[in-house]
Design a protein around this motif. Structure first.
Motif, PDB file in Angstrom:
ATOM      1  N   SER A   1      66.645  51.843   5.125  1.00 19.80           N
ATOM      2  CA  SER A   1      66.124  53.111   5.651  1.00 19.80           C
ATOM      3  C   SER A   1      65.504  52.882   7.021  1.00 19.80           C
ATOM      4  N   THR A   2      65.491  53.953   7.820  1.00 20.19           N
ATOM      5  CA  THR A   2      64.840  53.931   9.130  1.00 20.19           C
ATOM      6  C   THR A   2      63.558  54.748   9.036  1.00 20.19           C
TER       7      THR A   2
ATOM      8  N   GLY B   1      63.512  45.064  10.678  1.00 20.82           N
ATOM      9  CA  GLY B   1      63.876  45.254  12.081  1.00 20.82           C
ATOM     10  C   GLY B   1      63.022  46.316  12.726  1.00 20.82           C
ATOM     11  N   ARG B   2      63.035  46.325  14.058  1.00 20.87           N
ATOM     12  CA  ARG B   2      62.220  47.302  14.781  1.00 20.87           C
ATOM     13  C   ARG B   2      62.878  47.684  16.096  1.00 20.87           C
TER      14      ARG B   2
ATOM     15  N   LYS C   1      63.000  58.510   8.281  1.00 20.74           N
ATOM     16  CA  LYS C   1      63.801  59.356   9.170  1.00 20.74           C
ATOM     17  C   LYS C   1      65.231  59.493   8.672  1.00 20.74           C
ATOM     18  N   SER C   2      65.807  58.396   8.202  1.00 20.26           N
ATOM     19  CA  SER C   2      67.166  58.420   7.674  1.00 20.26           C
ATOM     20  C   SER C   2      67.327  57.287   6.672  1.00 20.26           C
TER      21      SER C   2
ATOM     22  N   GLN D   1      61.429  56.952  20.626  1.00 18.58           N
ATOM     23  CA  GLN D   1      61.935  57.031  19.258  1.00 18.58           C
ATOM     24  C   GLN D   1      61.611  55.705  18.560  1.00 18.58           C
ATOM     25  N   GLU D   2      60.328  55.394  18.452  1.00 20.02           N
ATOM     26  CA  GLU D   2      59.932  54.105  17.888  1.00 20.02           C
ATOM     27  C   GLU D   2      60.158  54.108  16.382  1.00 20.02           C
ATOM     28  N   ASN D   3      61.049  53.211  15.948  1.00 18.41           N
ATOM     29  CA  ASN D   3      61.437  53.161  14.545  1.00 18.41           C
ATOM     30  C   ASN D   3      61.360  51.732  14.023  1.00 18.41           C
ATOM     31  N   ILE D   4      61.279  51.610  12.710  1.00 18.64           N
ATOM     32  CA  ILE D   4      61.430  50.318  12.041  1.00 18.64           C
ATOM     33  C   ILE D   4      62.460  50.481  10.940  1.00 18.64           C
TER      34      ILE D   4
END
Length: 294
Positions: free
Chosen positions: A169-170, A125-126, A162-163, A132-135
């Protein structure tokens, strides 16, 4: 009287039979000249046959054309379906080919990172939010992933963990506009190195910003940028990108380099999570200068 009529009917029947036999014999006899009644009958029949023949042929041909058209339509539909299947199959083959090449590259990369015991993961996912660009990846603490671990592809660094949860995980990408986003980096200049920090991302140029480079250092276009390892968050030597241009900051005290990432940050599918704590030969003189964990 009745007997008379009975005999009369018999006589008429016999005469009719004789005439019929005579006509049959006459018709079977080959004649060079056709009588005018026969000519009239034949011409009349031929005329009407000619009149009705063309429409009949046209109608029969129309039905045949309709059958051929229906058959052509059905064959065309079958060919379209097969063409769609072919296009879909071709796309699947290309996707498998790309995945195969990417996985092969990751396996080659694992040889370079064997001392870090990298963990392979897949993006599931993205979040396209630029600030706050995360995947999201399919590995978590159950697989050994921990917060602040570096995340790379076969081409280069893309971010950090990040978490985490037990199974997922992110990952915060290097393109994040988070003001705390900071990566200690170095530029290879011949035998020497220049140090700075990846801070921010130019959305128009699609380039990372390597800031706080000493003005005494001449950074050339094409110079390779890697992690310096000075922050103890990222292992030393992870490839980030190449310098495309450099500009002096407003007050002329430092320089900023625009860095083109090695990794395709817009198309990420397979990644590796790298644990710097597993480095067998860490540099004990390094200090943590990467604020905000990145």
């Amino acid at each position: 009287m009745p007997q008379f009529f009975l005999n009369k009917k018999l006589i008429v029947l016999l005469i009719s039979i004789i005439i019929l036999v005579a006509l049959i014999g006459f018709s079977l006899k080959e004649k060079e000249n056709v009588s005018w009644p026969e000519q009239f009958v034949k011409d009349t029949a031929g005329f009407f046959q000619q009149i009705f023949h063309a429409p009949a042929q046209f109608i029969a041909g129309s039905f045949e054309d309709l059958r051929n058209l229906q058959k052509t339509y059905e064959e065309n539909e079958k060919l379209k379906a097969r063409l769609d299947e072919y296009v879909q199959l071709k796309g699947q083959v290309q996707e498998l080919k790309n995945d195969n090449e990417e996985l092969r590259a990751i396996l080659d990369k694992k040889d370079d990172l064997s001392k870090y015991s990298p963990i392979h993961a897949t993006v599931i996912g993205r979040n396209p939010d630029r600030w706050q660009e995360n995947i999201q990846i399919n590995k978590g603490t159950h697989h050994g992933v921990e917060k602040n671990m570096a995340v790379i592809t076969s081409k280069g660094l893309i971010g950090k963990v990040k978490s985490t949860t037990s199974l997922h995980s992110t990952v915060q990408l290097v393109t994040s506009m988070d003001p705390k986003h900071r990566i200690s980096a170095q530029v290879q200049i011949g035998k020497n190195k220049a140090f700075g920090f990846i801070e921010g991302y130019d959305t128009k140029k699609k380039r990372l910003l390597l800031k706080k480079i000493d003005t005494d250092v001449k950074v050339k276009k094409g110079s390779v940028v890697t992690t310096s390892g000075l922050g103890l968050v990222f292992p030393k030597g992870l490839q980030i990108g190449t310098v495309e241009s450099v500009k002096v900051d407003q007050y002329g005290l430092t320089q900023t380099a625009y860095v083109k990432p090695f990794a395709d940050l817009g198309d990420i599918e397979n990644v590796m999570v790298v644990n710097p704590a597993l480095d067998k030969n860490p540099d004990k003189s390094e200090v943590n200068v990467e604020e905000g964990g990145l």
